[in-house]
Enzyme design. Structure first.
Site, PDB file in Angstrom:
ATOM      1  N   LYS A  13     -32.119 -39.809 -11.038  1.00  0.00           N
ATOM      2  CA  LYS A  13     -33.518 -39.986 -10.634  1.00  0.00           C
ATOM      3  C   LYS A  13     -34.149 -38.656 -10.216  1.00  0.00           C
ATOM      4  CE  LYS A  13     -32.465 -42.883  -7.355  1.00  0.00           C
ATOM      5  NZ  LYS A  13     -30.995 -42.834  -7.469  1.00  0.00           N
ATOM      6  N   ARG A  87     -36.024 -49.062  -2.103  1.00  0.00           N
ATOM      7  CA  ARG A  87     -34.570 -49.261  -2.135  1.00  0.00           C
ATOM      8  C   ARG A  87     -34.158 -50.591  -1.509  1.00  0.00           C
ATOM      9  NH1 ARG A  87     -32.819 -43.581  -2.273  1.00  0.00           N
ATOM     10  NH2 ARG A  87     -30.570 -43.432  -2.468  1.00  0.00           N
ATOM     11  N   ARG A 126     -21.887 -32.943  -7.771  1.00  0.00           N
ATOM     12  CA  ARG A 126     -23.293 -32.510  -7.632  1.00  0.00           C
ATOM     13  C   ARG A 126     -23.379 -31.355  -6.631  1.00  0.00           C
ATOM     14  NH1 ARG A 126     -27.877 -36.830  -6.173  1.00  0.00           N
ATOM     15  NH2 ARG A 126     -26.448 -37.377  -4.470  1.00  0.00           N
ATOM     16  N   ARG A 155     -23.596 -31.921  -0.733  1.00  0.00           N
ATOM     17  CA  ARG A 155     -24.162 -32.839   0.269  1.00  0.00           C
ATOM     18  C   ARG A 155     -23.067 -33.610   0.993  1.00  0.00           C
ATOM     19  NH1 ARG A 155     -28.938 -36.091  -2.772  1.00  0.00           N
ATOM     20  NH2 ARG A 155     -28.060 -37.715  -1.453  1.00  0.00           N
ATOM     21  N   ARG A 166     -22.241 -45.646  -0.348  1.00  0.00           N
ATOM     22  CA  ARG A 166     -23.589 -45.698  -0.943  1.00  0.00           C
ATOM     23  C   ARG A 166     -23.630 -46.626  -2.145  1.00  0.00           C
ATOM     24  NH1 ARG A 166     -23.828 -39.913  -2.133  1.00  0.00           N
ATOM     25  NH2 ARG A 166     -25.852 -40.140  -3.107  1.00  0.00           N
TER      26      ARG A 166
HETATM   27  P1  ADP Z   1     -29.957 -39.339  -8.245  1.00  0.00           P
HETATM   28  O1  ADP Z   1     -31.209 -38.686  -7.725  1.00  0.00           O
HETATM   29  O2  ADP Z   1     -30.253 -40.591  -9.017  1.00  0.00           O
HETATM   30  O3  ADP Z   1     -28.933 -39.552  -7.175  1.00  0.00           O
HETATM   31  P2  ADP Z   1     -29.397 -36.737  -9.504  1.00  0.00           P
HETATM   32  O4  ADP Z   1     -30.582 -36.411 -10.325  1.00  0.00           O
HETATM   33  O5  ADP Z   1     -29.237 -36.033  -8.204  1.00  0.00           O
HETATM   34  O6  ADP Z   1     -29.300 -38.361  -9.287  1.00  0.00           O
HETATM   35  O7  ADP Z   1     -28.100 -36.520 -10.414  1.00  0.00           O
HETATM   36  C1  ADP Z   1     -26.783 -36.756  -9.892  1.00  0.00           C
HETATM   37  C2  ADP Z   1     -25.828 -35.756 -10.514  1.00  0.00           C
HETATM   38  O8  ADP Z   1     -25.692 -36.042 -11.914  1.00  0.00           O
HETATM   39  C3  ADP Z   1     -26.283 -34.299 -10.423  1.00  0.00           C
HETATM   40  O9  ADP Z   1     -25.145 -33.482 -10.264  1.00  0.00           O
HETATM   41  C4  ADP Z   1     -26.942 -34.041 -11.782  1.00  0.00           C
HETATM   42  O10 ADP Z   1     -26.841 -32.668 -12.176  1.00  0.00           O
HETATM   43  C5  ADP Z   1     -26.088 -34.914 -12.697  1.00  0.00           C
HETATM   44  N1  ADP Z   1     -26.837 -35.438 -13.846  1.00  0.00           N
HETATM   45  C6  ADP Z   1     -28.132 -35.812 -13.905  1.00  0.00           C
HETATM   46  N2  ADP Z   1     -28.460 -36.245 -15.144  1.00  0.00           N
HETATM   47  C7  ADP Z   1     -27.328 -36.154 -15.885  1.00  0.00           C
HETATM   48  C8  ADP Z   1     -27.005 -36.453 -17.236  1.00  0.00           C
HETATM   49  N3  ADP Z   1     -27.919 -36.936 -18.102  1.00  0.00           N
HETATM   50  N4  ADP Z   1     -25.735 -36.226 -17.648  1.00  0.00           N
HETATM   51  C9  ADP Z   1     -24.796 -35.735 -16.791  1.00  0.00           C
HETATM   52  N5  ADP Z   1     -25.044 -35.440 -15.510  1.00  0.00           N
HETATM   53  C10 ADP Z   1     -26.286 -35.635 -15.048  1.00  0.00           C
HETATM   54  P1  ADP Z   2     -29.177 -40.581  -3.953  1.00  0.00           P
HETATM   55  O1  ADP Z   2     -28.746 -39.359  -4.655  1.00  0.00           O
HETATM   56  O2  ADP Z   2     -28.068 -41.394  -3.381  1.00  0.00           O
HETATM   57  O3  ADP Z   2     -30.115 -41.416  -4.768  1.00  0.00           O
HETATM   58  P2  ADP Z   2     -31.255 -39.843  -2.009  1.00  0.00           P
HETATM   59  O4  ADP Z   2     -31.460 -38.394  -1.861  1.00  0.00           O
HETATM   60  O5  ADP Z   2     -32.284 -40.637  -2.731  1.00  0.00           O
HETATM   61  O6  ADP Z   2     -29.812 -40.049  -2.617  1.00  0.00           O
HETATM   62  O7  ADP Z   2     -31.064 -40.518  -0.585  1.00  0.00           O
HETATM   63  C1  ADP Z   2     -30.175 -39.971   0.361  1.00  0.00           C
HETATM   64  C2  ADP Z   2     -30.142 -40.840   1.609  1.00  0.00           C
HETATM   65  O8  ADP Z   2     -31.443 -40.879   2.215  1.00  0.00           O
HETATM   66  C3  ADP Z   2     -29.790 -42.312   1.407  1.00  0.00           C
HETATM   67  O9  ADP Z   2     -28.397 -42.529   1.337  1.00  0.00           O
HETATM   68  C4  ADP Z   2     -30.407 -42.933   2.657  1.00  0.00           C
HETATM   69  O10 ADP Z   2     -29.628 -42.629   3.809  1.00  0.00           O
HETATM   70  C5  ADP Z   2     -31.708 -42.154   2.776  1.00  0.00           C
HETATM   71  N1  ADP Z   2     -32.788 -42.771   1.983  1.00  0.00           N
HETATM   72  C6  ADP Z   2     -33.410 -42.239   0.889  1.00  0.00           C
HETATM   73  N2  ADP Z   2     -34.348 -43.070   0.422  1.00  0.00           N
HETATM   74  C7  ADP Z   2     -34.310 -44.171   1.222  1.00  0.00           C
HETATM   75  C8  ADP Z   2     -35.024 -45.399   1.221  1.00  0.00           C
HETATM   76  N3  ADP Z   2     -35.963 -45.676   0.298  1.00  0.00           N
HETATM   77  N4  ADP Z   2     -34.725 -46.302   2.190  1.00  0.00           N
HETATM   78  C9  ADP Z   2     -33.801 -46.047   3.133  1.00  0.00           C
HETATM   79  N5  ADP Z   2     -33.079 -44.920   3.174  1.00  0.00           N
HETATM   80  C10 ADP Z   2     -33.328 -43.978   2.226  1.00  0.00           C
END
Ligand code: ADP
Ligand code: ADP
Length: 216
Positions: A13, A87, A126, A155, A166
């Site tokens: 995302k 969420r 990541r 992280r 998570r």
């Molecule tokens: P989210 O916000 O949904 O948690 P991220 O965008 O942070 O996901 O991506 C999670 C991890 O996966 C990061 O290390 C990112 O570089 C990697 N990633 C994102 N898109 C892809 C993809 N299409 N193929 C492989 N790895 C990916």
């Molecule tokens: P992910 O890569 O798991 O998608 P995010 O960066 O979106 O991680 O979120 C990291 C953390 O921030 C979550 O595990 C939660 O603790 C908090 N958080 C983010 N978005 C929300 C939300 N919409 N509602 C509640 N907690 C949230």
């Protein structure tokens, strides 16, 4: 364009929200980034949510909705891409009502589909760059050579215990949001595997087809 990206932790995302925001002049609104910034600055909000983020638990809905309301109000009529919000079902219901009364409903929700075993692999490797906010993966999207390795952050919620927690929270509290979104928005499932370019193209195509436009 008002867009929300939906999906489990690690679905891509944040990666895709940044790309779409850059390509289409949208504001990227990530609740996770907002919470991490508050923690970094040790604001009252940051101190309140620090332990929850560390453990991978959700921040309470009222706290989360309030910060989203502030950001959306500041945007006025500008386009945005939501990342990591809503969420919970309560957040989704709040968002839909908020945008309806502002006469600015979501144009689309894109749900990124990635197999569970890939999610763990993605999250555990990541790394993020606090100076540029870039999101890397040590194998799949490695940082360029000129980024010093010691600047990259692993992280705390990307450690094995928090990852497992998570994913459990996602299945328990976030996955049920799909039904609410399907019922009230244009909801697309998009394959989130493959290269970053491929996934971006799939998202753009899904959204553009729906709008009858060539781009978003
Ligand atoms: P989210 O916000 O949904 O948690 P991220 O965008 O942070 O996901 O991506 C999670 C991890 O996966 C990061 O290390 C990112 O570089 C990697 N990633 C994102 N898109 C892809 C993809 N299409 N193929 C492989 N790895 C990916
Ligand atoms: P992910 O890569 O798991 O998608 P995010 O960066 O979106 O991680 O979120 C990291 C953390 O921030 C979550 O595990 C939660 O603790 C908090 N958080 C983010 N978005 C929300 C939300 N919409 N509602 C509640 N907690 C949230």
């Amino acid at each position: 364009m008002r867009l929300a990206l939906f999906g489990p932790p690690g679905a891509g995302k944040g990666t895709q929200a940044k790309r779409l925001a850059r390509a289409h002049g949208l504001t990227h609104l990530s609740t996770g980034d907002l919470f991490r910034a508050a923690i970094r600055d040790q604001t009252p909000l940051g101190r309140q949510v620090e332990d929850l983020l560390q453990a991978g638990s959700l921040v309470p809905d009222d706290v989360t909705n309030d910060i989203v309301a502030d950001r959306l109000a500041a945007l006025g009529h500008g386009g945005f891409v939501l990342d990591g919000f809503p969420r919970t079902v309560a957040q989704a219901e709040w968002l839909l009502a908020y945008l309806a009364q502002a006469d600015a409903p979501l144009d689309a929700v894109v749900s990124l589909q990635v197999p569970e075993e890939d999610l763990v692999q993605r999250l555990s490797r990541r790394r993020t760059d606090p100076e540029t906010d870039a999101i890397y993966h040590l194998d799949f999207n490695p940082p360029p050579g000129d980024v010093p390795a010691d600047r990259l952050v692993h992280r705390p919620d990307d450690q094995p215990d928090a990852i497992r927690h998570r994913l459990g929270v996602y299945h328990g509290e976030t996955a049920p949001v799909e039904a609410t979104l399907r019922a009230h928005t244009r909801y697309f499932e998009v394959d989130g595997t493959g290269s970053l370019d491929q996934v971006q193209e799939r998202i753009e195509q899904a959204v553009a087809t729906e709008r009858g436009l060539t781009g978003i």
